[in-house]
Design a protein around this motif. Structure first.
Motif, PDB file in Angstrom:
ATOM      1  N   LEU A 271       3.803 -34.427   7.908  1.00  0.00           N
ATOM      2  CA  LEU A 271       3.718 -34.385   6.446  1.00  0.00           C
ATOM      3  C   LEU A 271       4.514 -35.539   5.846  1.00  0.00           C
ATOM      4  N   TYR A 272       5.687 -35.756   6.388  1.00  0.00           N
ATOM      5  CA  TYR A 272       6.498 -36.868   5.900  1.00  0.00           C
ATOM      6  C   TYR A 272       5.837 -38.195   6.249  1.00  0.00           C
ATOM      7  N   ARG A 274       2.777 -38.978   6.703  1.00  0.00           N
ATOM      8  CA  ARG A 274       1.544 -39.316   5.994  1.00  0.00           C
ATOM      9  C   ARG A 274       1.746 -39.459   4.488  1.00  0.00           C
ATOM     10  N   PHE A 275       2.575 -38.539   3.938  1.00  0.00           N
ATOM     11  CA  PHE A 275       2.678 -38.505   2.481  1.00  0.00           C
ATOM     12  C   PHE A 275       4.066 -38.836   1.944  1.00  0.00           C
ATOM     13  N   ILE A 277       6.460 -36.822   1.982  1.00  0.00           N
ATOM     14  CA  ILE A 277       7.011 -35.597   1.382  1.00  0.00           C
ATOM     15  C   ILE A 277       8.051 -35.003   2.314  1.00  0.00           C
ATOM     16  N   ARG A 279       9.752 -31.808   3.368  1.00  0.00           N
ATOM     17  CA  ARG A 279       9.408 -30.400   3.207  1.00  0.00           C
ATOM     18  C   ARG A 279      10.610 -29.601   2.710  1.00  0.00           C
TER      19      ARG A 279
END
Lengths: 470, 155
Positions: A271-272, A274-275, A277, A279
């Motif tokens: 998630l980090y 790719r985006f 972000i 969590r």
């Protein structure tokens, strides 16, 4: 050579005998009860019988990697410090609950229940293996064994001339496991505990409530990374044994506990990546599903119990109703059809503000109810709900009892003990796990291993003992 | 997992807390007598000491002490003047006093009482089965009474 033109009954799928035919006719439930038959484990063979493993480990994480082998039938020898034993014996829980072993080292201190399950079915010897006098005995054990798990600081065994580099010279088939905190690399001198693993791997940062709700990051109360890492090592050992069967060669496994904890992060890392972000914590709710979380109910299931854990804390329930019809039903039950009008799609419901409103409404509805009432009301309506059970309820739960997950063990040395142990690790029909004994006193098998297995005379063993070498 | 100062004068083993003393230099008073010892530890290793510093003022007390040659007499954490105060005391049941449970939740004997026989074999080895009837006849008797009263169950 088989004649390919001839069809033989034994080559065909399906039952081969009357007994097997009857088995095929059984309903699935009955079949499972028959093939797994909890309590009958000791009538069946052991899959790892013939494997001999050394355990020079302490605490939970590395011992557990060997206990897994021992429960599957390997002959495991745990080596402890003379007189003192594994420090885990004297650690938890809070020195409160002692079981007094039968040995003459530190006689007024016992073995705490925290030691439970991490070293079952093993033989217990003592050895100060870094002194030159004991090298021969240690090397002889290595020659007679398939592998070893150790947990000393990186390079300690190398300094003592008993790391993989040395032992593979003695026994090329030897499988060597180092398990510890950080492993080689920038933090090579860092020791680790479970909580360090949870923190260092980023796991603790995604557990607990969001700070907006006054929450903190939370470590799991039990040493879940220790148990988990131990099991992961066992997986590596089994793969190494298979590799050895193919090549005849041993291998070295280097297992960093804090590294293992990163595996539990799931989608957090990608998630980090790719985006970008980071969590966040979202407590007992779910970032992807709503309603799918734990709520607090107003009344206790055990208002008259003196035990505060029962009187005050048995008040939580899991509620899951995230698809649209279920959520609609839930809103009707709690008398808040306005929530359904407002949040008709999952996309609407998973937004933070929506979750805050929905869970608040659920807890308001549950404020005058016990956990059991909440669960019954929801399950009667066909929704998923489950009480957050405590130890007492797990003990009384028919589900675990029938499957043998939790059971009483008449330990040969320590008497009546309630355990979950290997029985919580899945059932196996042909070669089930089993627990023969939970642990043995410090040095309990010194004579068995040094005298009966390695052939040292009793006089030598007594001499070593007098010199505190064993 | 902790270093010790074994005071030869009073035969007391003083246990040092490995976290506190991992990198530490200073003086520690023996829990058994008035001796004061200087130590210097680096990364958990004793770099200097223990050296006796008679009459000097100690910086700190040990965390726990016992006398192994004297029946393991213990000096528990928080003993005034002997060991360091123990600031994280939880509930009274967690104070290191063993819980002398003799029977499990379903009423069968467990090994949870003391004293136990000090030694049972050569080099710390011991027999595989604790024969409760033979080795603890009074507990066995108590168990028989419990069976008669119906206080022993299967689950």
């Amino acid at each position: 050579m088989k004649d390919q033109r001839v069809t033989r009954i034994e080559d065909l799928p399906g039952p081969k005998s009357q007994g097997e035919l009857e088995e095929m006719k059984m309903p699935y439930e009955e079949y499972c009860r028959k093939v797994f038959s909890p309590g009958q484990e000791k009538t069946k063979p052991e899959s790892l019988k013939g494997i001999r493993w050394l355990s020079t480990t302490m605490y939970i994480f590395t011992p557990h990697s060997v206990a897994n082998l021992a429960e599957l039938g390997a002959e495991c020898i745990k080596v402890e410090m003379p007189r003192m034993g594994d420090p885990m014996r004297h650690t938890s829980p809070f020195n409160e609950c002692y079981l007094y072993p039968l040995h003459d080292s530190r006689p007024m201190t016992g073995t705490g229940l925290g030691f439970t399950n991490a070293n079952s079915n093993e033989y217990y010897i003592t050895m100060d293996y870094h002194v030159p006098e004991m090298k021969e005995a240690f090397y002889r054990l290595v020659k007679l064994s398939d592998g070893l798990t150790e947990c000393y600081r990186p390079g300690t065994f190398d300094r003592w001339k008993q790391s993989y580099r040395y032992l593979q010279e003695l026994n090329p088939r030897f499988i060597y496991v180092w398990g510890g905190g950080f492993g080689y690399g920038p933090k090579v001198f860092g020791g680790s505990y479970d909580i360090l693993g949870q923190a260092h791997a980023g796991l603790a940062s995604v557990t607990g409530f969001h700070e907006d709700f006054g929450g903190h990051c939370t470590k799991h109360s039990n040493w879940c990374i220790d148990w988990y890492s131990g099991t992961q090592i066992t997986v590596a050992i089994l793969a190494a044994l298979y590799w050895r069967r193919k090549t005849g060669l041993g291998t070295m496994i280097e297992f960093s506990q804090v590294q293992a904890a990163t595996r539990c992060l799931g989608y957090t890392v990608p998630l980090y990546g790719r985006f970008g972000i980071v969590r966040q914590r979202w407590g007992n709710w779910d970032t992807q599903l709503c309603v799918h979380g734990i709520i607090l109910c107003g009344k206790s299931d055990y208002p008259d119990e003196p035990n505060p854990q029962l009187k005050y804390e048995a008040r939580y329930a899991v509620v899951s109703a995230f698809n649209d019809p279920d959520f609609k039903e839930l809103c009707a039950i709690i008398g808040r059809n306005d929530l359904w009008d407002q949040y008709k799609t999952l996309q609407d419901r998973v937004r933070p503000q929506a979750q805050i409103a929905i869970y608040k409404a659920l807890e308001e509805w549950a404020a005058d109810k016990t956990r059991s009432q909440v669960v019954k009301t929801l399950t009667d309506a066909g929704l998923l709900a489950m009480p957050v059970m405590n130890d007492k309820e797990v003990y009384e739960c028919e589900h675990f009892r029938q499957r043998g997950t939790i059971r009483w063990l008449d330990d040969p040395v320590f008497g009546d003990l309630l355990i979950q142990s290997g029985y919580s690790c899945g059932l196996m029909s042909k070669t089930p796990r089993r627990v023969n004994w939970l642990w043995r006193p410090v040095g309990a098998d010194n004579v068995k291993i040094y005298h009966e297995m390695l052939g040292y005379p009793m006089s030598k063993i007594e001499e070593w003992y007098e010199k505190n070498l064993i | 997992m902790c270093d010790i100062i074994w005071c030869k004068d009073c035969d007391t083993v003083n246990y040092l807390d490995p976290y506190y003393f991992w990198n530490w230099e200073g003086k520690i008073k023996c829990a058994g007598c008035e001796n004061v010892y200087y130590i210097y530890m680096i990364q958990g290793h004793m770099y200097k000491g223990p050296e006796k510093k008679a009459g000097e003022k100690p910086d700190i007390l040990p965390v726990y002490a016992d006398k192994p040659n004297d029946g393991y007499e213990q000096i528990l954490p928080g003993t005034p003047g002997k060991t360091r105060p123990y600031n994280c005391l939880p509930r009274h049941i967690y104070l290191g006093k063993a819980d002398m449970v003799k029977f499990s939740a379903r009423g069968r004997p467990v090994r949870g009482w003391r004293p136990q026989p000090p030694s049972t074999g050569v080099a710390g080895s011991c027999g595989f089965t604790w024969d409760i009837q033979k080795l603890s006849p009074e507990v066995w008797q108590e168990y028989q009474e419990k069976i008669k009263k119906g206080e022993v169950s299967e689950w």
